[in-house]
Design a protein around this motif. Structure first.
Motif, PDB file in Angstrom:
ATOM      1  N   ARG A  50     -61.263  -0.662 -26.497  1.00  0.00           N
ATOM      2  CA  ARG A  50     -60.176   0.133 -26.064  1.00  0.00           C
ATOM      3  C   ARG A  50     -60.323   0.633 -24.959  1.00  0.00           C
ATOM      4  NH1 ARG A  50     -59.941   4.830 -29.491  1.00  0.00           N
ATOM      5  NH2 ARG A  50     -60.025   6.178 -27.721  1.00  0.00           N
ATOM      6  N   GLU A  51     -61.284   0.332 -24.299  1.00  0.00           N
ATOM      7  CA  GLU A  51     -61.165  -0.099 -22.528  1.00  0.00           C
ATOM      8  C   GLU A  51     -60.052  -0.485 -22.463  1.00  0.00           C
ATOM      9  OE1 GLU A  51     -63.271   0.462 -18.507  1.00  0.00           O
ATOM     10  OE2 GLU A  51     -64.741   0.455 -20.347  1.00  0.00           O
ATOM     11  N   GLU A  52     -59.453  -2.102 -22.680  1.00  0.00           N
ATOM     12  CA  GLU A  52     -59.087  -3.405 -22.460  1.00  0.00           C
ATOM     13  C   GLU A  52     -57.238  -2.761 -22.671  1.00  0.00           C
ATOM     14  OE1 GLU A  52     -58.452  -7.954 -23.552  1.00  0.00           O
ATOM     15  OE2 GLU A  52     -60.251  -6.561 -23.939  1.00  0.00           O
ATOM     16  N   LEU A  53     -57.720  -1.674 -23.873  1.00  0.00           N
ATOM     17  CA  LEU A  53     -55.767  -1.904 -24.393  1.00  0.00           C
ATOM     18  C   LEU A  53     -55.882  -0.520 -23.935  1.00  0.00           C
ATOM     19  CD1 LEU A  53     -56.274  -2.782 -28.015  1.00  0.00           C
ATOM     20  CD2 LEU A  53     -54.936  -4.076 -26.080  1.00  0.00           C
ATOM     21  N   GLY A  54     -56.689   0.411 -22.998  1.00  0.00           N
ATOM     22  CA  GLY A  54     -56.519   1.446 -22.474  1.00  0.00           C
ATOM     23  C   GLY A  54     -55.898   2.926 -23.388  1.00  0.00           C
ATOM     24  N   PHE A  55     -56.855   2.455 -24.178  1.00  0.00           N
ATOM     25  CA  PHE A  55     -56.349   3.497 -25.233  1.00  0.00           C
ATOM     26  C   PHE A  55     -57.372   4.893 -25.075  1.00  0.00           C
ATOM     27  CE2 PHE A  55     -55.155   0.116 -27.836  1.00  0.00           C
ATOM     28  CZ  PHE A  55     -53.716   1.296 -28.446  1.00  0.00           C
ATOM     29  N   ASN A  56     -58.267   4.500 -23.652  1.00  0.00           N
ATOM     30  CA  ASN A  56     -59.546   5.688 -23.494  1.00  0.00           C
ATOM     31  C   ASN A  56     -58.839   6.732 -22.400  1.00  0.00           C
ATOM     32  OD1 ASN A  56     -59.669   3.471 -21.866  1.00  0.00           O
ATOM     33  ND2 ASN A  56     -61.671   3.428 -20.753  1.00  0.00           N
ATOM     34  N   ARG A  57     -57.190   6.508 -21.951  1.00  0.00           N
ATOM     35  CA  ARG A  57     -56.971   6.993 -20.929  1.00  0.00           C
ATOM     36  C   ARG A  57     -56.195   8.385 -21.993  1.00  0.00           C
ATOM     37  NH1 ARG A  57     -53.039   3.194 -17.891  1.00  0.00           N
ATOM     38  NH2 ARG A  57     -52.490   2.310 -20.392  1.00  0.00           N
ATOM     39  N   PRO A  58     -55.528   9.562 -21.436  1.00  0.00           N
ATOM     40  CA  PRO A  58     -54.114  10.165 -21.404  1.00  0.00           C
ATOM     41  C   PRO A  58     -53.967  10.210 -22.228  1.00  0.00           C
ATOM     42  CG  PRO A  58     -55.250  10.745 -19.356  1.00  0.00           C
ATOM     43  CD  PRO A  58     -56.290   9.731 -20.051  1.00  0.00           C
ATOM     44  N   VAL A  59     -53.064  10.394 -23.448  1.00  0.00           N
ATOM     45  CA  VAL A  59     -52.016   9.883 -24.233  1.00  0.00           C
ATOM     46  C   VAL A  59     -50.374  10.342 -23.080  1.00  0.00           C
ATOM     47  CG1 VAL A  59     -51.982  12.437 -25.181  1.00  0.00           C
ATOM     48  CG2 VAL A  59     -50.583  10.442 -26.017  1.00  0.00           C
ATOM     49  N   PHE A  60     -50.764  11.595 -22.190  1.00  0.00           N
ATOM     50  CA  PHE A  60     -49.180  11.528 -22.201  1.00  0.00           C
ATOM     51  C   PHE A  60     -49.118  10.399 -20.643  1.00  0.00           C
ATOM     52  CE2 PHE A  60     -50.117  15.557 -23.324  1.00  0.00           C
ATOM     53  CZ  PHE A  60     -48.215  16.122 -24.067  1.00  0.00           C
ATOM     54  N   VAL A  61     -50.852   9.698 -20.037  1.00  0.00           N
ATOM     55  CA  VAL A  61     -50.642   9.085 -19.213  1.00  0.00           C
ATOM     56  C   VAL A  61     -50.006   7.525 -20.011  1.00  0.00           C
ATOM     57  CG1 VAL A  61     -51.942   7.417 -17.752  1.00  0.00           C
ATOM     58  CG2 VAL A  61     -51.964   9.735 -17.490  1.00  0.00           C
ATOM     59  N   ARG A  62     -50.422   7.498 -21.296  1.00  0.00           N
ATOM     60  CA  ARG A  62     -50.030   6.227 -21.888  1.00  0.00           C
ATOM     61  C   ARG A  62     -48.236   5.862 -21.861  1.00  0.00           C
ATOM     62  NH1 ARG A  62     -52.584   5.507 -26.041  1.00  0.00           N
ATOM     63  NH2 ARG A  62     -53.964   7.860 -26.408  1.00  0.00           N
ATOM     64  N   TYR A  63     -48.422   7.494 -22.935  1.00  0.00           N
ATOM     65  CA  TYR A  63     -46.591   7.530 -22.502  1.00  0.00           C
ATOM     66  C   TYR A  63     -45.725   7.091 -22.196  1.00  0.00           C
ATOM     67  CZ  TYR A  63     -42.295   9.336 -24.014  1.00  0.00           C
ATOM     68  OH  TYR A  63     -41.147  10.064 -24.011  1.00  0.00           O
ATOM     69  N   PHE A  64     -46.470   7.441 -20.246  1.00  0.00           N
ATOM     70  CA  PHE A  64     -45.270   7.539 -19.650  1.00  0.00           C
ATOM     71  C   PHE A  64     -45.041   6.151 -18.700  1.00  0.00           C
ATOM     72  CE2 PHE A  64     -45.396  11.730 -19.413  1.00  0.00           C
ATOM     73  CZ  PHE A  64     -44.575  12.713 -19.165  1.00  0.00           C
ATOM     74  N   GLU A  65     -46.321   5.482 -19.129  1.00  0.00           N
ATOM     75  CA  GLU A  65     -46.803   3.907 -18.446  1.00  0.00           C
ATOM     76  C   GLU A  65     -45.742   3.347 -19.530  1.00  0.00           C
ATOM     77  OE1 GLU A  65     -50.084   1.336 -19.268  1.00  0.00           O
ATOM     78  OE2 GLU A  65     -50.275   1.858 -16.913  1.00  0.00           O
ATOM     79  N   TRP A  66     -46.202   4.094 -20.715  1.00  0.00           N
ATOM     80  CA  TRP A  66     -44.980   2.567 -21.847  1.00  0.00           C
ATOM     81  C   TRP A  66     -43.409   3.349 -21.562  1.00  0.00           C
ATOM     82  CZ3 TRP A  66     -41.792   5.077 -25.565  1.00  0.00           C
ATOM     83  CH2 TRP A  66     -41.583   3.857 -26.363  1.00  0.00           C
ATOM     84  N   LEU A  67     -43.497   4.639 -21.300  1.00  0.00           N
ATOM     85  CA  LEU A  67     -41.384   4.124 -21.440  1.00  0.00           C
ATOM     86  C   LEU A  67     -41.670   3.509 -20.397  1.00  0.00           C
ATOM     87  CD1 LEU A  67     -39.074   6.030 -22.522  1.00  0.00           C
ATOM     88  CD2 LEU A  67     -39.678   7.793 -20.843  1.00  0.00           C
ATOM     89  N   ILE A  68     -41.670   3.820 -18.678  1.00  0.00           N
ATOM     90  CA  ILE A  68     -40.622   3.327 -17.448  1.00  0.00           C
ATOM     91  C   ILE A  68     -41.008   1.247 -18.620  1.00  0.00           C
ATOM     92  CG2 ILE A  68     -41.653   2.288 -15.591  1.00  0.00           C
ATOM     93  CD1 ILE A  68     -43.000   5.311 -15.307  1.00  0.00           C
ATOM     94  N   ASN A  69     -41.974   0.842 -19.457  1.00  0.00           N
ATOM     95  CA  ASN A  69     -42.001  -0.748 -18.877  1.00  0.00           C
ATOM     96  C   ASN A  69     -41.138  -1.327 -20.633  1.00  0.00           C
ATOM     97  OD1 ASN A  69     -44.589  -0.751 -17.366  1.00  0.00           O
ATOM     98  ND2 ASN A  69     -45.787  -0.780 -18.982  1.00  0.00           N
ATOM     99  N   PHE A  70     -40.477   0.557 -21.758  1.00  0.00           N
ATOM    100  CA  PHE A  70     -39.420  -0.160 -22.199  1.00  0.00           C
ATOM    101  C   PHE A  70     -38.488  -0.366 -21.703  1.00  0.00           C
ATOM    102  CE2 PHE A  70     -37.140   0.886 -25.091  1.00  0.00           C
ATOM    103  CZ  PHE A  70     -37.645  -0.014 -26.529  1.00  0.00           C
ATOM    104  N   VAL A  71     -38.043   0.677 -20.835  1.00  0.00           N
ATOM    105  CA  VAL A  71     -36.830   0.641 -20.067  1.00  0.00           C
ATOM    106  C   VAL A  71     -36.737  -0.402 -18.904  1.00  0.00           C
ATOM    107  CG1 VAL A  71     -35.563   1.864 -18.138  1.00  0.00           C
ATOM    108  CG2 VAL A  71     -37.082   2.930 -19.715  1.00  0.00           C
ATOM    109  N   LYS A  72     -37.594  -1.538 -18.348  1.00  0.00           N
ATOM    110  CA  LYS A  72     -38.000  -2.394 -18.313  1.00  0.00           C
ATOM    111  C   LYS A  72     -37.964  -4.165 -18.563  1.00  0.00           C
ATOM    112  CE  LYS A  72     -40.196  -1.095 -13.919  1.00  0.00           C
ATOM    113  NZ  LYS A  72     -41.491  -0.963 -13.258  1.00  0.00           N
TER     114      LYS A  72
END
Length: 312
Positions: A50-72
């Motif tokens: 979970r820590e390796e994949l980042g699932f222990n971080r807040p969901v909004f943090v993971r969403y914005f990180e995923w969104l930025i990467n997706f746009v790239k």
């Protein structure tokens, strides 16, 4: 320009809302840790992954990180195959889009002339025959048409070998010939619907005062239809075709299973089964983007054809 910017802003906001809802939905379903490690995994192993994949971080943090990467263009890594999702999705997306485009072209090429001809011969044998066929065909879903085409043209007439898909790189001619039948199974119901809609739209325009005025001034019925009625009658049909183009991509997901086409539909189904959410989320966003962008292009076309839409 103001109309264009307004529509572009709506497109961006729509995609942002869809991306957020889709991301949150997959979080509510649950993370794929259990399916990746199995039922016998220890709590320590689960916590470490979970820590390796980042699932222990807040969901909004993971969403914005995923969104930025997706746009790239970084769609993440597949949980099941440990490969970049972009490299998995894009080759299969090309196959699905090609199938969709063939089905769309068949719809336009066949339905527009037949719809116009049926309207011109209103009440005649051709018109009545088209309407009867339309009613029958519209009630048949694409997957059942695909089964019928596979049985008739694949097993009986042997015009193609069911399940023997050939990629474009291997043999372009064989690839295109194989894709014709799944494209037909998608296009046939849409052809029937478009013919009926275009016919009704033309007949509605032909009964309006400006057509009567044109005929009274000496224009023939055929000329009034071609030069006046067709232009206005095509506007609602463009809207319908835009929706059809969006729905055709969704129909491909089902048809690809019948004809064993290695497109995005088969990848989506297999990824859902393995809870490979990075792949599923990328495909969902691609499908949503396709729908929104197609409708955006249709709106711009409306404005070009009929400036009154922009003023309204």
């Amino acid at each position: 320009m103001k109309y264009f910017l307004k529509k572009l802003g709506t497109l961006i906001i729509t995609l942002l809302i869809i991306s957020f809802l889709a991301f949150i939905a997959f979080q509510l379903i649950g993370d794929p840790i259990s399916s990746m490690l199995g039922t016998n995994a220890t709590p320590e192993a689960i916590a470490a992954l979970r820590e390796e994949l980042g699932f222990n971080r807040p969901v909004f943090v993971r969403y914005f990180e995923w969104l930025i990467n997706f746009v790239k263009g970084d769609f993440g890594e597949s949980y099941s195959y440990h490969l970049p999702v972009f490299n998995m999705v894009m080759p299969k997306l090309g196959t699905t889009v090609f199938l969709t485009i063939i089905a769309f072209c068949l719809t336009v090429i066949v339905s527009i002339p037949l719809g116009a001809l049926a309207a011109r011969k209103e009440g005649g044998i051709f018109d009545r025959t088209i309407l009867i066929i339309d009613q029958v065909v519209m009630s048949i879903p694409p997957f059942f048409i695909g089964i019928l085409l596979t049985f008739i043209f694949g097993l009986v007439l042997r015009l193609f070998t069911p399940g023997l898909f050939v990629s474009f790189k291997e043999d372009p001619a064989a690839f295109i010939s194989y894709m014709i039948f799944p494209a037909l199974s998608i296009a046939i119901p849409r052809i029937a619907m478009t013919i009926k809609m275009f016919r009704s739209s033309i007949l509605s325009e032909m009964r309006k005062d400006y057509i009567r005025t044109a005929i009274a001034r000496g224009a023939s019925t055929s000329r009034a239809l071609k030069e006046h009625a067709m232009k206005n009658a095509i506007i609602p049909v463009i809207s319908f075709l835009a929706v059809s183009l969006s729905e055709m991509l969704a129909s491909c997901i089902v048809v690809e299973q019948i004809f064993s086409i290695p497109g995005i539909g088969r990848l989506l189904v297999s990824s859902i089964g393995t809870r490979d959410f990075t792949v599923v989320l990328a495909i969902v966003m691609i499908l949503a983007s396709w729908v929104v962008i197609v409708n955006f292009i249709a709106d711009i076309i409306y404005q070009v054809i009929d400036p009154r839409i922009r003023l309204s």
